[in-house]
Design an enzyme around this catalytic site. Structure first.
Site, PDB file in Angstrom:
ATOM      1  N   LYS A 276      49.493 105.264  34.910  1.00 39.53           N
ATOM      2  CA  LYS A 276      48.506 104.175  34.995  1.00 39.53           C
ATOM      3  C   LYS A 276      48.348 103.685  36.437  1.00 39.53           C
ATOM      4  O   LYS A 276      47.236 103.528  36.934  1.00 39.53           O
ATOM      5  CB  LYS A 276      48.917 102.982  34.105  1.00 39.53           C
ATOM      6  CG  LYS A 276      49.114 103.336  32.641  1.00 39.53           C
ATOM      7  CD  LYS A 276      49.407 102.103  31.798  1.00 39.53           C
ATOM      8  CE  LYS A 276      50.731 101.424  32.093  1.00 39.53           C
ATOM      9  NZ  LYS A 276      51.918 102.199  31.746  1.00 39.53           N
TER      10      LYS A 276
ATOM     11  N   ARG B 116      49.912  93.961  26.708  1.00 37.40           N
ATOM     12  CA  ARG B 116      50.997  94.758  26.125  1.00 37.40           C
ATOM     13  C   ARG B 116      51.359  94.280  24.722  1.00 37.40           C
ATOM     14  O   ARG B 116      52.251  94.870  24.101  1.00 37.40           O
ATOM     15  CB  ARG B 116      52.240  94.642  27.016  1.00 37.40           C
ATOM     16  CG  ARG B 116      52.486  95.838  27.946  1.00 37.40           C
ATOM     17  CD  ARG B 116      53.655  95.462  28.794  1.00 37.40           C
ATOM     18  NE  ARG B 116      54.456  96.493  29.357  1.00 37.40           N
ATOM     19  CZ  ARG B 116      54.347  96.925  30.617  1.00 37.40           C
ATOM     20  NH1 ARG B 116      53.387  96.468  31.396  1.00 37.40           N
ATOM     21  NH2 ARG B 116      55.200  97.799  31.085  1.00 37.40           N
TER      22      ARG B 116
ATOM     23  N   ARG C 287      61.671 109.240  39.625  1.00 41.77           N
ATOM     24  CA  ARG C 287      60.553 108.660  40.381  1.00 41.77           C
ATOM     25  C   ARG C 287      61.013 107.827  41.568  1.00 41.77           C
ATOM     26  O   ARG C 287      61.952 107.056  41.481  1.00 41.77           O
ATOM     27  CB  ARG C 287      59.751 107.786  39.407  1.00 41.77           C
ATOM     28  CG  ARG C 287      58.692 106.923  40.033  1.00 41.77           C
ATOM     29  CD  ARG C 287      57.709 106.408  38.999  1.00 41.77           C
ATOM     30  NE  ARG C 287      58.192 105.247  38.262  1.00 41.77           N
ATOM     31  CZ  ARG C 287      57.416 104.522  37.453  1.00 41.77           C
ATOM     32  NH1 ARG C 287      56.150 104.872  37.249  1.00 41.77           N
ATOM     33  NH2 ARG C 287      57.914 103.485  36.811  1.00 41.77           N
TER      34      ARG C 287
ATOM     35  N   ARG D 197      62.605 101.940  41.514  1.00 42.20           N
ATOM     36  CA  ARG D 197      62.607 100.725  40.715  1.00 42.20           C
ATOM     37  C   ARG D 197      63.929 100.566  39.986  1.00 42.20           C
ATOM     38  O   ARG D 197      64.458 101.533  39.439  1.00 42.20           O
ATOM     39  CB  ARG D 197      61.460 100.767  39.698  1.00 42.20           C
ATOM     40  CG  ARG D 197      60.160 100.309  40.280  1.00 42.20           C
ATOM     41  CD  ARG D 197      59.020 100.499  39.341  1.00 42.20           C
ATOM     42  NE  ARG D 197      59.243  99.980  37.993  1.00 42.20           N
ATOM     43  CZ  ARG D 197      58.285  99.880  37.085  1.00 42.20           C
ATOM     44  NH1 ARG D 197      57.050 100.247  37.382  1.00 42.20           N
ATOM     45  NH2 ARG D 197      58.549  99.417  35.878  1.00 42.20           N
TER      46      ARG D 197
ATOM     47  N   ARG E 168      62.234 100.105  27.344  1.00 43.22           N
ATOM     48  CA  ARG E 168      60.805 100.014  27.693  1.00 43.22           C
ATOM     49  C   ARG E 168      59.963 100.847  26.727  1.00 43.22           C
ATOM     50  O   ARG E 168      58.879 100.433  26.310  1.00 43.22           O
ATOM     51  CB  ARG E 168      60.591 100.485  29.145  1.00 43.22           C
ATOM     52  CG  ARG E 168      61.130  99.487  30.159  1.00 43.22           C
ATOM     53  CD  ARG E 168      61.393 100.111  31.507  1.00 43.22           C
ATOM     54  NE  ARG E 168      60.191 100.490  32.219  1.00 43.22           N
ATOM     55  CZ  ARG E 168      60.190 101.318  33.277  1.00 43.22           C
ATOM     56  NH1 ARG E 168      61.332 101.850  33.718  1.00 43.22           N
ATOM     57  NH2 ARG E 168      59.079 101.591  33.896  1.00 43.22           N
TER      58      ARG E 168
END
Ligand code: AMP
Length: 215
Positions: free
Chosen positions: A13, A87, A126, A161, A172
């Site tokens: 996203k 969300r 990531r 992160r 999550r």
């Protein structure tokens, strides 16, 4: 044009939103980025949400709706991209009301589909350039040996992160399936939903999204 990018963590996203900002002068509204900023600058709200975010749970609807409300009053430029918001069904209802109050419409909701194995691989490997947001992956797109960002040239600004670990990712993902995925049906019923294959190459996903926006 105002759009929502909907999809689980790691669906791409943020990457697609940045491209739309560059090519269509749109405004990216990422509640995740706003909350991280509040946390990093040590505001009261930032301190309140830090633990919840580190675990991978959702922060309260009230907080994120408040953040979005403020931004909707700002410059709309080429339109808003809602990234990571809404969300929950409550957030989706609130967004509908806020947009109506501002005399705005929501034009499309784009679901970015990916499979769970790909998400785990993408997220746990990531890192991001802190200067421009370019995303790297230890396996598929490693940080260059000279540690300069290939997109903006910034040196040694790479960050990971805190919630990009397997433990938080499970929470999550669970939050996504329990609380966010009902929004797929919600927007389908409103006749606003389009789907793209989030597993393709970045350019291919960009083209698919452009196809939705330009029809
Ligand atoms: P993201 O950058 O979108 O992955 O968001 C990072 C974290 O911020 C999430 O795991 C949540 O803890 C929090 N967060 C971001 N957006 C929302 C939202 N719309 N509602 C509730 N929590 C959110």
């Amino acid at each position: 044009m105002n759009i929502i990018l909907l999809g689980p963590p790691g669906a791409g996203k943020g990457t697609q939103a940045r491209h739309l900002v560059e090519t269509r002068n749109m405004v990216q509204l990422s509640t995740g980025d706003m909350l991280r900023e509040a946390k990093d600058s040590g505001t009261e709200m930032g301190k309140m949400v830090a633990d919840v975010m580190a675990r991978g749970d959702l922060v309260t609807d009230e907080i994120v709706i408040g953040l979005i409300r403020e931004k909707l009053e700002g410059d709309t430029k080429g339109g808003f991209i809602f990234d990571g918001f809404p969300r929950t069904l409550e957030q989706a209802d609130a967004l509908g009301k806020l947009m109506a109050e501002e005399g705005q419409t929501l034009d499309a909701v784009i679901e970015m589909r990916v499979n769970d194995e790909a998400l785990v691989q993408r997220i746990t490997a990531r890192s991001t350039c802190g200067a421009c947001g370019e995303v790297y992956n230890d396996v598929t797109k490693p940080i260059p040996a000279d540690r300069k960002c290939t997109n903006c040239g910034a040196e040694d600004q790479f960050t990971r992160r805190a919630d990009d670990n397997e433990e938080s990712l499970k929470t999550r993902l669970m939050a996504y399936y329990k609380q966010t995925s009902p929004l797929i049906g919600y927007y389908y019923a409103k006749d606003m939903l389009s789907r793209v294959d989030g597993l393709g190459e970045i350019d291919a996903v960009q083209d698919e999204i452009a196809g939705v926006l330009d029809t």
